[in-house]
Write a protein that holds these residues in place. Structure first.
Motif, short mmCIF file in Angstrom:
data_model
loop_
_atom_site.label_atom_id
_atom_site.label_comp_id
_atom_site.label_asym_id
_atom_site.label_seq_id
_atom_site.Cartn_x
_atom_site.Cartn_y
_atom_site.Cartn_z
N VAL A 36 40.42 31.41 41.17
CA VAL A 36 41.31 30.85 40.15
C VAL A 36 42.70 30.76 40.78
N ARG A 37 43.23 29.56 40.85
CA ARG A 37 44.53 29.31 41.48
C ARG A 37 45.55 29.00 40.40
N LEU A 38 46.69 29.70 40.44
CA LEU A 38 47.75 29.53 39.48
C LEU A 38 49.09 29.52 40.20
N ASP A 39 50.13 29.04 39.51
CA ASP A 39 51.46 29.12 40.11
C ASP A 39 52.18 30.35 39.56
N ALA A 40 53.42 30.55 40.00
CA ALA A 40 54.15 31.77 39.67
C ALA A 40 54.46 31.90 38.19
N ALA A 41 54.45 30.80 37.43
CA ALA A 41 54.77 30.88 36.01
C ALA A 41 53.72 31.67 35.23
N TYR A 42 52.49 31.74 35.73
CA TYR A 42 51.42 32.46 35.05
C TYR A 42 51.25 33.88 35.58
N TRP A 43 52.16 34.34 36.44
CA TRP A 43 51.96 35.61 37.13
C TRP A 43 52.00 36.77 36.15
N GLY A 44 51.12 37.76 36.40
CA GLY A 44 51.11 38.98 35.60
C GLY A 44 50.03 39.92 36.10
N LEU A 45 50.32 41.22 36.17
CA LEU A 45 49.35 42.19 36.67
C LEU A 45 48.13 42.29 35.75
N ARG A 46 48.34 42.20 34.45
CA ARG A 46 47.22 42.27 33.53
C ARG A 46 46.29 41.07 33.70
N LEU A 47 46.87 39.90 33.90
CA LEU A 47 46.05 38.70 34.11
C LEU A 47 45.26 38.80 35.41
N ILE A 48 45.90 39.27 36.46
CA ILE A 48 45.20 39.41 37.74
C ILE A 48 44.06 40.42 37.62
N ALA A 49 44.34 41.54 36.95
CA ALA A 49 43.28 42.55 36.77
C ALA A 49 42.13 42.01 35.92
N TRP A 50 42.45 41.22 34.89
CA TRP A 50 41.40 40.65 34.04
C TRP A 50 40.54 39.65 34.81
N ILE A 51 41.17 38.82 35.64
CA ILE A 51 40.41 37.85 36.43
C ILE A 51 39.49 38.57 37.42
N HIS A 52 39.98 39.62 38.04
CA HIS A 52 39.17 40.35 39.02
C HIS A 52 38.05 41.15 38.35
N ALA A 53 38.38 41.83 37.24
CA ALA A 53 37.42 42.76 36.64
C ALA A 53 36.42 42.06 35.72
N VAL A 54 36.90 41.17 34.86
CA VAL A 54 36.04 40.55 33.85
C VAL A 54 35.34 39.32 34.40
#
Length: 361
Positions: free
Chosen positions: A240-258
């Motif tokens: 999943v590729r996003l730009d810096a406007a969508y950055w967030g640790l919770r989002l990154i963890a959700w993409i990796h874990a879920v």
């Protein structure tokens, strides 16, 4: 020496243009009747109407009196789709159907007592589209994407998320708002909407979208886009590729874990000062592959005139975005069915239009 008759000289293209044209394969130029019949668009629109009525029940029928409704919802939905594909006005679409009865019959329009096809006028098209609302057009877009995934036109393994502004047609639009413009825009603020889009990087075609006023922040929409696409299409993305406007640790963890995918998103120093806890989610080479969504926005917004549509209100803008995105996927399906996968992102080469390059060089 003999003088040349300059008035008799026909225009000649430069050699570089001739070499480029010789390398290109011939265009498809599929006409509207062939497009409707080969892709079974009337049946697809009928399914979209049924799906929309399940989500949002239709209004109660009118009481006694008045003229009965003559045109079915699926026929008007198909007419709206053709009008988007060929970039026509309501009046031009009505005149086109009157001059081409075979196309009108393929759209499911009824016959009159005189044996002629009854064609809705421009006001009837506009009123019925406004009464149908956004769910019907959104359902059509979802069904088109399901068909594209089933035919493996869209792989949905490498996904990209980004947003683009849609300018308001009227500054007094009650649903529009003023937000920050992109860096390349000459004005700092734009009044309108932002469409957050999820596309497949392999095909360059859209999977899902969300519309919001221009002053909303981008970050909350990434998870909604991914969760909606996974729920609707049962896909399993890997990247999943996003730009810096969508950055967030919770989002990154959700993409990796879920999702079990890898998030390729640049570090945003405004949102996280401590960089020591950041996972290695991106490199410069991987981040550069996100440019295909910019090409998608440039292709769709300019060709289908989505940059500033002559519409007002959230429901009208949402309907137009759904029709435009469905049209872009249908162009890819038509090119794939014709055995031309090189033209899945080329509506100019797939649809039968008349172009200026045929008359002047």
């Amino acid at each position: 020496m003999m003088s040349l008759a300059l008035e008799d000289q026909t225009p000649v293209a430069p050699p570089a243009y001739q070499r480029a044209q010789a390398k290109q394969r011939p265009a498809l130029q599929i006409n509207a009747l062939t497009f409707v019949t080969t892709l079974h668009l009337l049946t697809l629109c009928r399914l979209a109407v049924r799906l929309a009525h399940r989500r949002c029940p239709p209004p109660l029928p009118a009481g006694p009196g008045g003229a009965p409704r003559l045109y079915r919802e699926e026929s008007l939905l198909l007419i709206s789709l053709l009008r988007t594909l060929w970039r026509l006005s309501y009046q031009d679409m009505s005149d086109w159907l009157k001059s081409w009865p075979a196309l009108a019959l393929a759209c499911g329009l009824p016959l009159g007592k005189d044996g002629q096809v009854r064609v809705p006028c421009k006001s009837q098209q506009c009123k019925r589209r406004h009464a149908a609302g956004a769910p019907m057009h959104e359902s059509l877009f979802v069904l088109v994407v399901v068909q594209a995934i089933g035919r493996r036109l869209i792989g949905a393994h490498d996904l990209i998320i980004d947003s683009a502004p849609i300018l308001a047609w009227r500054r007094r639009d009650p649903d529009a708002a003023s937000g920050h413009a992109p860096a390349h825009h000459p004005r700092p603020l734009l009044r309108g909407f932002r469409v957050h889009t999820l596309i497949c990087r392999g095909s360059g075609l859209p999977l899902f979208y969300l519309l919001a006023p221009a002053n909303f922040h981008d970050a909350p929409f990434a998870r909604r886009l991914l969760a909606g696409a996974v729920c609707l299409y049962q896909i399993h993305p890997r990247i999943v590729r996003l730009d810096a406007a969508y950055w967030g640790l919770r989002l990154i963890a959700w993409i990796h874990a879920v999702l079990g995918a890898v998030a390729v998103i640049p570090w945003n120093p405004k949102n996280q000062k401590n960089r020591s806890c950041l996972p290695p989610t991106w490199t410069r080479q991987e981040l550069g592959k996100r440019s295909s969504i910019e090409r998608f926005f440039g292709r769709v917004f300019l060709f289908f005139h989505l940059q500033r549509p002559p519409l007002c209100g959230w429901s009208e803008i949402t309907s137009q975005v759904a029709l435009t995105y469905a049209a872009s996927v249908l162009v890819g399906l038509a090119a794939q069915q014709a055995g031309r996968p090189d033209l899945i992102r080329s509506p100019k080469q797939v649809l039968a239009h008349l172009w200026e390059r045929d008359s002047a060089l």
